[in-house]
Design an enzyme around this catalytic site. Structure first.
Site, PDB file in Angstrom:
ATOM      1  CG  ASP A  46       4.807   1.119   0.353  1.00 49.01           C
ATOM      2  OD1 ASP A  46       4.563   0.660  -0.770  1.00 49.01           O
ATOM      3  OD2 ASP A  46       3.963   1.684   1.063  1.00 49.01           O
ATOM      4  CG  ASP A  80       3.070  -2.025  -4.659  1.00 51.58           C
ATOM      5  OD1 ASP A  80       3.979  -1.294  -4.235  1.00 51.58           O
ATOM      6  OD2 ASP A  80       2.244  -2.574  -3.917  1.00 51.58           O
TER       7      ASP A  80
END
Length: 449
Positions: free
Chosen positions: A119, A329
């Protein structure tokens, strides 16, 4: 010699094997790499062939919407109706653990295999630990810290505990530091902040600060045991490894998930992106240190260029444009853009594509086509600050589902938070140099990396 259980024999064998091939963290500056596996790839050890195409597609959409909600909640953005499709329940799935790629590593001494979500939008690395008082069901065995000789809880007086700021749960200065990470859908993970040895890509890192979770509640995914935080905060792996990897990491995402092929994530000298066709754009610092903000100036379809008129903060006289209007992301599949830009791209694509659009039966996507061998679509160019123009063929802008015989443009509108998702990142070697504060892109056949 005392009798050893099968588990102990297996753990000892793995430990000895890793000692033969691992390198100390002192030599990690030479660079190292690890498999970066898409959760829906047949190569993933968590791949579930019984999941229907419809369920897999729904999972992709819900995880992307959940990621958007996570970013909004951490940035204190209250508006919940900014997604173009108002029928989506954006709080229906777990937020932080909704990433799309997993990494294999070992934790403890002897080493215990783990698979966790990578992440780039979070800092704290945590995994579930025994005893697990309130834990989500995971497919892997749960780590038992009591069987590790290198596990060491941290006191509340430690600097790492102070780095948690509001996320720490210390009641007395001389007690063990507790952590609590909560998400917008009321999911949470709480446990003990500790140090432990991590082994990644054959490199052993002692005294890594991480969360040993004894209670995790909410709509967490069974695919992983926790989170690997690669954000830019103090406790992220990148900053904990900073002396050995020079705060550099990179990854290359495959455009498909063929059997026998995996993406890679690289650290240190292995992560340097160089050579011809490399373009770079600045990382913009914002109030939230964790996220990687870039400045998207606009997008082009063919010769038609459309500006990205994103407003990223508000002053006394209304919206104010500023640098850093989009978060890159790895854990979000779709790309979220301002509504006007999204509409301009869709309309241009419709005019250029020689096929009739079809309706997405679930109502998630606004531009879809029937999958055919002859299908083609214009290249979209993403224009980032610093002259970083990324040419995206239709295979990097459309979500393709072979089983559903459908392909849909992987862009959707969001007025509050803009995210450059991982479909648009495919077949680029993407390198993060946090000392220079730049992200570099190089068009690459990721199957050969």
């Amino acid at each position: 010699m005392a009798n050893l259980s099968f588990y102990q024999y297996s753990s000892l064998f793995v430990y000895l094997l890793l000692q033969l091939f691992s390198v100390s963290s002192e030599n990690a500056s030479k660079g190292f790499s690890a498999k970066f596996i898409h959760r829906d790839s047949p190569e993933s050890p968590l791949y579930n062939s019984s999941v229907s195409p419809k369920e897999r597609l729904n999972g992709v959409i819900q995880r992307s919407i959940s990621r958007l909600t996570h970013f909004k909640s951490t940035l204190n953005i209250k508006t919940m109706n900014s997604v173009k499709n108002p029928t989506i329940n954006i709080n229906s799935t777990m937020l932080m653990g909704a990433g799309e790629y997993i990494m294999e590593f070992y934790i403890g001494t002897p080493p215990f295999k783990q698979l966790a979500i990578v992440d780039t939008g979070s800092d704290t690395t945590w995994t579930q630990c025994l005893p697990c008082n309130i834990c989500f069901k995971q497919k892997q065995p749960i780590f038992n810290s009591e069987k590790s000789s290198t596990f060491q809880p941290l006191p509340c007086t430690s600097s790492s505990c102070n780095d948690l700021q509001l996320d720490k749960t210390c009641y007395k200065a001389n007690t063990t530091c507790g952590y609590r990470v909560s998400y917008g859908d009321q999911s949470y993970s709480t446990g003990v902040l500790a140090t432990e040895t991590y082994t990644i890509g054959g490199i052993s890192f002692p005294k890594l600060v991480y969360g040993c979770s004894h209670a995790s509640h909410g709509e967490f995914q069974r695919d992983s045991s926790g989170i690997v935080g690669l954000g830019d905060g103090t406790l992220s792996l990148i900053n904990q490894f900073r002396k050995t990897i020079q705060r550099k990491f990179s990854y290359c995402l495959l455009s498909d998930h063929k059997k026998g092929k995996n993406s890679k994530i690289n650290f240190g000298s292995n992560a340097v992106v160089s050579g011809s066709k490399v373009v770079s754009t600045p990382i913009e610092k914002r109030d939230q240190d964790t996220y990687y903000y870039l400045t998207l100036e606009g997008m082009s379809v063919g010769k038609s260029r459309f500006p990205c008129n994103a407003t990223t903060r508000y002053g006394k006289d209304g919206p104010i444009k500023q640098a850093g209007n989009i978060i890159i992301d790895s854990g979000t599949t779709l790309t979220f853009l301002p509504a006007t830009l999204c509409d301009n791209i869709e309309n241009s694509m419709k005019r250029a594509i020689n096929a009739h659009p079809i309706q997405d039966p679930e109502g998630y996507f606004t531009l879809c086509y029937k999958k055919t061998k002859k299908f083609t679509a214009p290249t979209i160019t993403a224009h980032f600050a610093g002259g970083a123009d990324l040419k995206l063929p239709w295979t990097s802008t459309f979500y393709i589902d072979d089983d559903l015989d459908m392909m849909c443009l992987g862009f959707t509108a969001s007025e509050d938070v803009n995210i450059y998702g991982n479909i648009a990142q495919r077949d680029y070697l993407i390198g993060y140099d946090l000392d220079k504060q730049i992200v570099s892109f190089k068009p690459t056949d990721c199957s050969k990396e």
